[in-house]
Design an enzyme around this catalytic site. Structure first.
Site, mmCIF file in Angstrom:
data_model
loop_
_atom_site.group_PDB
_atom_site.id
_atom_site.type_symbol
_atom_site.label_atom_id
_atom_site.label_comp_id
_atom_site.label_asym_id
_atom_site.label_seq_id
_atom_site.Cartn_x
_atom_site.Cartn_y
_atom_site.Cartn_z
ATOM 1 N N GLU A 1 -9.912 -1.951 5.206
ATOM 2 C CA GLU A 1 -10.684 -1.592 6.444
ATOM 3 C C GLU A 1 -11.826 -2.322 6.477
ATOM 4 O O GLU A 1 -12.362 -2.737 5.638
ATOM 5 C CB GLU A 1 -10.806 -0.043 6.411
ATOM 6 C CG GLU A 1 -9.587 0.836 6.321
ATOM 7 C CD GLU A 1 -8.976 0.891 7.988
ATOM 8 O OE1 GLU A 1 -8.904 0.195 8.555
ATOM 9 O OE2 GLU A 1 -8.012 2.063 8.006
ATOM 10 N N ASP B 1 0.702 -1.109 0.082
ATOM 11 C CA ASP B 1 -0.024 0.083 -0.042
ATOM 12 C C ASP B 1 1.143 1.214 -0.128
ATOM 13 O O ASP B 1 1.996 1.267 0.365
ATOM 14 C CB ASP B 1 -0.913 -0.124 1.070
ATOM 15 C CG ASP B 1 -0.344 -0.456 2.423
ATOM 16 O OD1 ASP B 1 1.133 -0.614 2.633
ATOM 17 O OD2 ASP B 1 -1.120 -0.800 3.359
ATOM 18 N N HIS C 1 -7.241 -4.424 9.987
ATOM 19 C CA HIS C 1 -6.976 -4.352 8.549
ATOM 20 C C HIS C 1 -5.817 -5.039 8.245
ATOM 21 O O HIS C 1 -4.756 -5.247 9.208
ATOM 22 C CB HIS C 1 -6.977 -2.809 8.283
ATOM 23 C CG HIS C 1 -5.881 -2.105 8.940
ATOM 24 N ND1 HIS C 1 -5.909 -0.982 9.445
ATOM 25 C CD2 HIS C 1 -4.465 -2.297 8.790
ATOM 26 C CE1 HIS C 1 -4.787 -0.327 9.606
ATOM 27 N NE2 HIS C 1 -3.912 -1.428 9.341
HETATM 28 C C1 F6R Z 1 1.560 -1.324 6.111
HETATM 29 C C2 F6R Z 1 0.245 -2.010 6.263
HETATM 30 C C3 F6R Z 1 -0.523 -2.190 7.415
HETATM 31 C C4 F6R Z 1 0.227 -2.271 8.821
HETATM 32 C C5 F6R Z 1 -0.632 -2.406 9.992
HETATM 33 C C6 F6R Z 1 0.054 -2.563 11.184
HETATM 34 O O1 F6R Z 1 2.079 -1.732 4.945
HETATM 35 O O2 F6R Z 1 -0.061 -2.733 5.242
HETATM 36 O O3 F6R Z 1 -1.647 -2.989 7.468
HETATM 37 O O4 F6R Z 1 0.763 -3.679 8.621
HETATM 38 O O5 F6R Z 1 -1.300 -1.214 9.973
HETATM 39 O O6 F6R Z 1 0.995 -1.466 11.431
HETATM 40 P P1 F6R Z 1 2.173 -1.545 12.581
HETATM 41 O O7 F6R Z 1 3.013 -2.860 12.084
HETATM 42 O O8 F6R Z 1 2.916 -0.205 12.435
HETATM 43 O O9 F6R Z 1 1.282 -1.684 13.849
#
Ligand code: F6R
Length: 236
Positions: free
Chosen positions: A143, A67, A138
């Site tokens: 979402e 993303d 997500h």
């Molecule tokens: C990032 C992504 C998100 C994160 C998720 C968890 O490329 O796709 O889905 O994996 O928001 O984020 P962290 O690891 O920062 O808790």
């Protein structure tokens, strides 16, 4: 599903890096599906160490990221392209031309989504998709919704996601309100899925996603339908 519980971020990262390293060792031109955020930072650091020790060669590897924020180009230090260059690509011998992140700065984001999916399809899908999980369940930026979205598409970020990601920005107002994300088709066609999560605050959503009903209200729950999923969870 292979659900592994460990007691430290370090162990989670070591294990995740070992799994990705095996994929690259077995297939020199592997296609790696990559993620950003705090969860994979340790994994990337371990992969860089393995590369520095001469255990891994990324020369023929291709990467596709999940993303990108809409409106941030690669020179913006909050963009996911910047994150990948900074935390992984600059340290390894991957061909930067073969690292793909959706472009959130084009005028026609629908066309960008279509060509991103086609590119992944043409590559034969990913050999492994690394994922984190959001507090709302997500994956990528898919979402909670009433349905799962198949294609790479533009999403409006949930308030909880904006709040969670504001830690990387000067203020909450600076967090982009939209992102472009790989959809469930490209995620689910990965030959292997590896989801990593850490922290007590992720415990509840990890349980819901992997031991609760499969529902688009918990997007990660769709992974229960994948035939080769490893989840590594560290409570700390
Ligand atoms: C990032 C992504 C998100 C994160 C998720 C968890 O490329 O796709 O889905 O994996 O928001 O984020 P962290 O690891 O920062 O808790």
């Amino acid at each position: 599903m292979n659900f592994i519980k460990v007691d430290s971020y370090e162990k989670m990262s070591n294990l995740a890096a070992d799994i990705i390293a095996d994929v690259v060792k077995n297939k020199s031109n592997a296609v790696l599906g990559l993620a950003t955020g705090s969860s994979p930072l340790g994994t990337y650091a371990r992969l860089i160490e393995k590369y520095n020790r001469g255990e891994l060669d990324f020369k023929e590897v291709t990467s596709v990221n999940l993303d990108e924020y809409v409106g941030l180009d690669g020179s913006n230090d909050q963009s996911y392209r910047y994150f990948m260059n900074k935390n992984l690509f600059q340290y390894i011998n991957i061909n930067i031309e073969k690292t793909f992140v959706p472009n959130g700065c084009v005028e026609d984001l629908d066309a960008e989504g279509e060509s991103y999916d086609k590119m992944i399809e043409d590559l034969g899908g990913t050999d492994i998709q690394l994922l984190g999980i959001g507090l709302d369940g997500h994956i990528g930026f898919n979402e909670p919704d009433e349905f799962f979205t198949k294609e790479t598409h533009v999403v409006k970020l949930d308030e909880s996601t904006i709040e969670a990601n504001s830690r990387f920005f000067q203020s909450k107002d600076e967090v982009p309100k939209q992102a472009i994300t790989m959809g469930m088709y490209s995620i689910m066609q990965a030959k292997k899925v590896l989801l990593i999560a850490n922290g007590k605050n992720k415990k509840e959503i990890v349980e819901k996603a992997f031991f609760g009903p499969i529902t688009p209200m918990v997007p990660a729950s769709i992974l229960q339908l994948h035939k080769d999923v490893t989840v590594i969870y560290s409570e700390n």
